[in-house]
Design an enzyme around this catalytic site. Sequence first.
Site, short mmCIF file in Angstrom:
data_model
loop_
_atom_site.label_atom_id
_atom_site.label_comp_id
_atom_site.label_asym_id
_atom_site.label_seq_id
_atom_site.Cartn_x
_atom_site.Cartn_y
_atom_site.Cartn_z
N HIS A 136 0.83 -1.20 0.00
CA HIS A 136 0.00 0.00 0.00
C HIS A 136 0.87 1.26 0.00
CE1 HIS A 136 -2.92 3.09 0.96
NE2 HIS A 136 -2.08 3.48 1.90
N HIS A 141 1.34 5.24 -2.64
CA HIS A 141 1.71 6.63 -2.34
C HIS A 141 2.92 7.17 -3.09
CE1 HIS A 141 -1.03 7.56 1.01
NE2 HIS A 141 -0.89 6.30 1.40
N GLU A 182 -5.79 9.73 0.05
CA GLU A 182 -6.13 8.30 0.05
C GLU A 182 -7.21 7.91 -0.96
OE1 GLU A 182 -4.60 5.88 1.41
OE2 GLU A 182 -3.34 6.85 2.90
N SER A 201 -4.14 1.17 -4.63
CA SER A 201 -3.56 -0.08 -4.14
C SER A 201 -4.64 -1.12 -3.84
CB SER A 201 -2.72 0.18 -2.89
OG SER A 201 -3.53 0.66 -1.83
FE FE Z 1 -2.10 5.36 2.89
#
Ligand code: FE
Length: 283
Positions: A136, A141, A182, A201
């Site tokens: 993730h 990110h 997010e 993700s």
């Molecule tokens: Fe995150």
Amino acid sequence: MAVDPVVYGASDRQPRGDYTRAGADYTCPQDYDSYTAVDHDTYRRLYARQAALLPGLACDEFIAALPSLGASDHIPRFEEINDRLRKATGWEIVTVPGLIPEVPFFTLLANRKFPVTDWIRKPEEFDYIVEPDVFHDLFGHVPLLFNPVFADHMQEYGKGGLKAHGLGACEQLSRLYWYTIEFGLIQQQNGLRAYGAGILSSSGELQHSVQSPEPQRLPLDIERVMRTRYKIDSFQQTYFVINSFQELFDKTAPDFTPVYERLQGLHDIAADARLAEEEAIQH
Ligand code: FE
Ligand code: PHE
């Protein structure tokens, strides 16, 4: 995401990571030798599944930067990514054992350091984990940290987090993080796309967020976002859409102090609320 429990929801669960490894700033070396063949294979399978889903669903900047993560058939060494990332935007990734408290988290971001968890989920958690892991954090990110405008925005967010902490407004700011960094969507030339790490993700939410007729999609409005609660254990029912990363940067640039004050007198909005006066983005 390697972020504080305010963002991932308060939990009684003990975090999985070994925090005795961490220094005062919560960072530690990437424990590369502890990865097993199964760990590397889990990363390879997650990466392959997710990369195949991206065309038509992920934003152009993310797809363009993804190869900068390097190897896709094993967990990369963070230092190799940093050689490229420092040159691109002056950011670097640092290793953390897992979720970290808000002040160290904001401090790292304010210094252009992104905390990445080094351990990976177990094979039986392939589709869903309750805590962010290396897949993730890295896949979700890090690619957009190669984009100069997004990279600058992340640093401003860190500075703004330290300020919000002093003002007792971390809950409001964490909602902004949730619905942008997010779970944000972006309108591009070829249509609606995802830029939020939690979406990018996730194999299920990627298609849901961009294509499902179920959720409502609203233009980004800072105060609306800061009032909106979120669900951590299901797909989002509301998404907020930007037209460019510059718009995200510009809308978050003003001093939030008066915004936080104003919000104190207003009630929260449920994650799935549809307000009569609001016009959702047609799909
Ligand atoms: Fe995150
Ligand atoms: N401008 C915000 C403030 O003054 C800080 C911030 C910047 C928050 C970028 C989020 C993203 O508090």
